[in-house]
Design a protein around this motif. Structure first.
Motif, PDB file in Angstrom:
ATOM      1  N   LEU A 137       0.825  -1.201   0.000  1.00 27.83           N
ATOM      2  CA  LEU A 137       0.000   0.000   0.000  1.00 27.83           C
ATOM      3  C   LEU A 137       0.863   1.258   0.000  1.00 27.83           C
ATOM      4  O   LEU A 137       0.579   2.222  -0.734  1.00 27.83           O
ATOM      5  CB  LEU A 137      -0.922  -0.016   1.215  1.00 27.83           C
ATOM      6  N   LEU A 138       1.913   1.271   0.786  1.00 29.51           N
ATOM      7  CA  LEU A 138       2.802   2.433   0.820  1.00 29.51           C
ATOM      8  C   LEU A 138       3.454   2.676  -0.532  1.00 29.51           C
ATOM      9  O   LEU A 138       3.606   3.827  -0.962  1.00 29.51           O
ATOM     10  CB  LEU A 138       3.873   2.238   1.891  1.00 29.51           C
ATOM     11  N   ARG A 139       3.846   1.603  -1.204  1.00 33.41           N
ATOM     12  CA  ARG A 139       4.437   1.764  -2.540  1.00 33.41           C
ATOM     13  C   ARG A 139       3.416   2.307  -3.524  1.00 33.41           C
ATOM     14  O   ARG A 139       3.746   3.124  -4.387  1.00 33.41           O
ATOM     15  CB  ARG A 139       5.016   0.436  -3.027  1.00 33.41           C
ATOM     16  N   ARG A 140       2.172   1.849  -3.408  1.00 37.73           N
ATOM     17  CA  ARG A 140       1.130   2.360  -4.292  1.00 37.73           C
ATOM     18  C   ARG A 140       0.878   3.845  -4.039  1.00 37.73           C
ATOM     19  O   ARG A 140       0.800   4.646  -4.976  1.00 37.73           O
ATOM     20  CB  ARG A 140      -0.170   1.558  -4.062  1.00 37.73           C
ATOM     21  N   GLY A 148       8.469  14.615  -2.336  1.00 36.42           N
ATOM     22  CA  GLY A 148       8.220  15.622  -1.315  1.00 36.42           C
ATOM     23  C   GLY A 148       6.785  15.663  -0.839  1.00 36.42           C
ATOM     24  O   GLY A 148       6.464  16.411   0.085  1.00 36.42           O
ATOM     25  N   GLY A 149       5.912  14.835  -1.446  1.00 34.84           N
ATOM     26  CA  GLY A 149       4.515  14.781  -1.019  1.00 34.84           C
ATOM     27  C   GLY A 149       4.372  14.174   0.360  1.00 34.84           C
ATOM     28  O   GLY A 149       5.295  13.535   0.891  1.00 34.84           O
ATOM     29  N   HIS A 190       7.138   3.108  10.598  1.00 34.23           N
ATOM     30  CA  HIS A 190       8.411   3.756  10.286  1.00 34.23           C
ATOM     31  C   HIS A 190       9.353   2.776   9.591  1.00 34.23           C
ATOM     32  O   HIS A 190      10.033   3.136   8.620  1.00 34.23           O
ATOM     33  CB  HIS A 190       9.055   4.301  11.558  1.00 34.23           C
ATOM     34  N   ARG A 191       9.398   1.531  10.073  1.00 35.73           N
ATOM     35  CA  ARG A 191      10.262   0.529   9.439  1.00 35.73           C
ATOM     36  C   ARG A 191       9.826   0.251   8.009  1.00 35.73           C
ATOM     37  O   ARG A 191      10.649   0.204   7.091  1.00 35.73           O
ATOM     38  CB  ARG A 191      10.243  -0.768  10.253  1.00 35.73           C
ATOM     39  N   LEU A 192       8.528   0.087   7.818  1.00 32.86           N
ATOM     40  CA  LEU A 192       8.013  -0.198   6.480  1.00 32.86           C
ATOM     41  C   LEU A 192       8.201   0.992   5.544  1.00 32.86           C
ATOM     42  O   LEU A 192       8.468   0.816   4.351  1.00 32.86           O
ATOM     43  CB  LEU A 192       6.524  -0.552   6.575  1.00 32.86           C
ATOM     44  N   LEU A 195      11.477   1.361   3.645  1.00 34.72           N
ATOM     45  CA  LEU A 195      11.655   0.366   2.586  1.00 34.72           C
ATOM     46  C   LEU A 195      10.716   0.603   1.408  1.00 34.72           C
ATOM     47  O   LEU A 195      10.770  -0.142   0.428  1.00 34.72           O
ATOM     48  CB  LEU A 195      11.408  -1.042   3.141  1.00 34.72           C
ATOM     49  N   SER A 196       9.850   1.618   1.523  1.00 35.54           N
ATOM     50  CA  SER A 196       8.783   1.788   0.533  1.00 35.54           C
ATOM     51  C   SER A 196       8.741   3.180  -0.081  1.00 35.54           C
ATOM     52  O   SER A 196       7.709   3.606  -0.607  1.00 35.54           O
ATOM     53  CB  SER A 196       7.426   1.485   1.204  1.00 35.54           C
ATOM     54  N   GLY A 197       9.852   3.915  -0.003  1.00 35.11           N
ATOM     55  CA  GLY A 197       9.911   5.214  -0.666  1.00 35.11           C
ATOM     56  C   GLY A 197       9.456   6.388   0.179  1.00 35.11           C
ATOM     57  O   GLY A 197       9.143   7.450  -0.365  1.00 35.11           O
TER      58      GLY A 197
END
Length: 217
Positions: A137-140, A148-149, A190-192, A195-197
């Motif tokens: 979901l974070l990558r999406r 910067g969003g 925070h950990r995820l 790793l997800s941008g």
């Protein structure tokens, strides 16, 4: 299959009836006895002080992912923020529009308007759990906002990082289709994020709710 199950679950009678009535009780339940009460009354009310602590941080155009009946989109609209809510449930979308907000019946994993240009994205009310895979979901969401969003997310109040298969259940015992869900606390998010941008920017609490701000790397 995972996305299809979630799409069905969030449009079935237990959730639709609760949104239509503006009240619960409505629970997420799992086979091992785990249960979580969903705060339908709060979702259907006006934005409260905890919500405003998030909305005050919004900048530019705002995408509310899993907007439900639209209390946040409505508050943003009243404050002059261009905003759009997305939700799978037609009753939630209709209620958002009736309150003066803009909303589409859409999954976050489907094509959305203006990808890569939303200045702020919201994942409130535990919506970091959408799809049962917070990293995915974070990558999406990282593809929906520019560099910067901002992403503002509500997280679990305990230090948890769990994946679940749950269903929705009403007070009358009506149960919906099982679907994948996730719960994460601030430390896990925070950990995820790294790793997800995303870059962790801030964390705060308000009225027993916990929030995290992430910045698109």
């Amino acid at each position: 299959m995972r996305g299809r199950a979630a799409a069905v679950a969030w449009t079935e009678d237990p959730y639709t009836e609760a949104i239509g009535n503006g009240r619960g009780p409505l629970h997420l339940r799992a086979r091992d006895g785990w249960s979580l009460a969903l705060d339908v009354e709060r979702w259907c009310a006006a934005a409260d002080a905890a919500d405003l602590s998030v909305l005050d941080r919004c900048r530019g155009t705002v995408l509310d992912i899993g907007c439900g009946p639209g209390r946040l989109v409505t508050a943003l609209h009243a404050d002059g923020h261009p905003s759009l809510g997305i939700d799978l449930n037609p009753a939630a979308v209709a209620r958002t529009r009736a309150r003066g907000g803009s909303a589409l019946r859409r999954s976050v994993f489907e094509p959305l308007p203006a990808p890569g240009t939303w200045d702020t994205a919201l994942l409130m009310d535990g919506n970091i759990g959408i799809g049962g895979d917070p990293a995915l979901l974070l990558r999406r969401v990282a593809r929906l906002v520019p560099s910067g969003g901002l992403l503002l997310a509500e997280v679990a109040t305990d230090d948890v990082d769990e994946r679940l298969h749950v269903w929705m259940e009403s007070a009358a015992g009506a149960a919906g289709t099982p679907f994948p869900w996730a719960r994460v606390g601030a430390a896990a998010l925070h950990r995820l994020a790294t790793l997800s941008g995303w870059l962790p920017e801030d964390s705060w609490s308000k009225d027993a709710h916990e929030f995290v701000a992430l910045r698109r790397a």
